[in-house]
Design an enzyme around this catalytic site. Structure first.
Site, short mmCIF file in Angstrom:
data_model
loop_
_atom_site.label_atom_id
_atom_site.label_comp_id
_atom_site.label_asym_id
_atom_site.label_seq_id
_atom_site.Cartn_x
_atom_site.Cartn_y
_atom_site.Cartn_z
N LYS A 52 -2.16 1.63 0.19
CA LYS A 52 -1.12 1.78 1.09
C LYS A 52 -1.41 1.53 2.54
O LYS A 52 -0.91 0.97 3.41
CB LYS A 52 -0.15 3.07 0.75
CG LYS A 52 0.51 3.15 -0.47
CD LYS A 52 1.18 4.41 -0.71
CE LYS A 52 1.80 4.50 -2.28
NZ LYS A 52 2.28 5.95 -2.69
N GLN A 96 1.64 12.09 -1.58
CA GLN A 96 1.29 11.26 -2.94
C GLN A 96 1.53 12.29 -3.98
O GLN A 96 1.01 13.48 -3.88
CB GLN A 96 0.03 10.70 -2.73
CG GLN A 96 -0.53 10.08 -3.90
CD GLN A 96 0.38 8.65 -4.07
OE1 GLN A 96 0.99 8.14 -3.17
NE2 GLN A 96 0.38 8.22 -5.46
N ASP A 119 9.91 7.46 0.76
CA ASP A 119 9.73 7.51 -0.44
C ASP A 119 11.03 7.43 -1.23
O ASP A 119 11.17 7.23 -2.37
CB ASP A 119 8.83 8.60 -1.06
CG ASP A 119 7.58 8.09 -1.76
OD1 ASP A 119 7.23 7.04 -1.85
OD2 ASP A 119 6.65 9.15 -1.69
N1 GUN Z 1 2.93 8.71 -7.35
C1 GUN Z 1 3.13 7.61 -8.30
N2 GUN Z 1 4.15 6.73 -7.57
C2 GUN Z 1 4.36 7.44 -6.50
C3 GUN Z 1 5.31 7.05 -5.40
O1 GUN Z 1 6.07 6.26 -5.12
N3 GUN Z 1 5.33 7.65 -4.31
C4 GUN Z 1 4.47 8.87 -4.05
N4 GUN Z 1 4.55 9.70 -3.22
N5 GUN Z 1 3.66 9.41 -5.16
C5 GUN Z 1 3.76 8.53 -6.35
#
Ligand code: GUN
Length: 291
Positions: A52, A96, A119
């Site tokens: 990311k 995350q 998110d």
């Molecule tokens: N863990 C797996 N997919 C995601 C996501 O899209 N966002 C976040 N914050 N954690 C994740």
């Protein structure tokens, strides 16, 4: 069979985002700024968060990686979140998931300011999504919508079967596919671990979106000829012959399912890169809304 190439599609969208960032900077504005919070040392999570951050650099965003110890208290994490909520040079951030077991995920999600929740996991943003109001859509389902749209897949009136009901993927995906939008307007069936006649239902799918978290669960006998299959799964399987020590598998047994499909997304290189680009789209939106 055609591949739903998430790498190529995400590169195309990243180029569009990069142009918009350049326009913001050219008119004297500040670049969008995304922060990612990672608690602990989960190897897969670290890989995703690093991807990311790298994607931010590619499109000209500012990015920050905030690493916190595995044993951080819930109170200290919530204090950090409050600090990020107040920050004026940050447009959006993510925490995350998964989090260590001693931290209540919903408390964290609800503490994130909805205006910075790129998110799209805050209840206020999920509520807006259900009501078809403008908001940040959860990154994985949003990325899948963009993958379908950019590859010219018509979803209106199609039977879409979503496998899995997680808060991150299955639940929002099923709502988005059924909304009166494009992509959307599908007839949606959601199936999960308690579904009795699973195969009967998956065999009816024109579009099958698989997010059940079980490696190679979907086999050829479960898929209709000509279906569009989107594989959200990503599993690290030990493999001593690889330099990394593992290989990646999806929720779909690709080799036997692919020949039956009109389109199928590979793992890796399908949904993964699209999730990241959806997060970038949301961050650009947050930047636009905050200026
Ligand atoms: N863990 C797996 N997919 C995601 C996501 O899209 N966002 C976040 N914050 N954690 C994740």
């Amino acid at each position: 069979m055609k591949l739903l190439d998430g790498k190529a599609t995400s590169d195309q969208i990243k180029a569009e985002i990069k142009e918009k960032v350049q326009a913001i900077k050219a008119s004297g504005g500040r670049a969008p700024h995304l922060a990612a919070v990672l608690v602990g040392n989960n190897g897969a999570s670290l890989t995703y968060v690093n991807a990311k951050v790298k994607a931010c650099e590619e499109v000209g965003f500012e990015s920050s990686l905030i690493r916190l110890p595995e044993d951080i208290t819930e109170a200290d994490l919530l204090a950090k979140i409050e600090e990020l909520n107040q920050s004026t040079d940050l447009d959006g951030y993510i925490v995350q998931l998964p989090l260590p077991k001693h931290i209540h995920e919903h408390k964290v999600t609800e503490a994130i300011a909805p205006s910075k929740d790129v998110d799209g996991f805050h209840p206020a943003n999920l509520g807006k999504m259900v009501l078809n109001l403008p908001t940040f859509l959860p990154a994985t389902p949003y990325g899948i919508l963009q993958l379908l749209e950019k590859n010219g897949i018509d979803t209106a009136g199609k039977h879409c079967v979503v496998m899995g009901r997680s808060h991150i993927v299955g639940s929002p995906m099923s709502i988005l596919m059924g909304r009166n939008t494009n992509p959307g307007n599908a007839t949606v069936t959601m199936v999960h671990s308690r579904t009795k006649n699973l195969k009967e239902l998956t065999l009816q799918a024109d579009i099958l979106i698989v997010a059940i978290g079980k490696p190679e669960f979907v086999t050829a006998d479960m898929v209709k000829e000509g279906a569009v299959v989107v594989d959200v799964g990503i599993h690290r399987i030990d493999d001593a012959t690889r330099k990394s020590g593992f290989r990646l598998l999806g929720d779909v047994k690709f080799d036997e399912v692919a020949p039956k499909c009109s389109y199928i997304s590979p793992v890796p290189g399908g949904v993964g890169p699209m999730t990241i680009v959806a997060l970038l789209s949301n961050t650009l939106l947050a930047r636009t809304l905050q200026s």
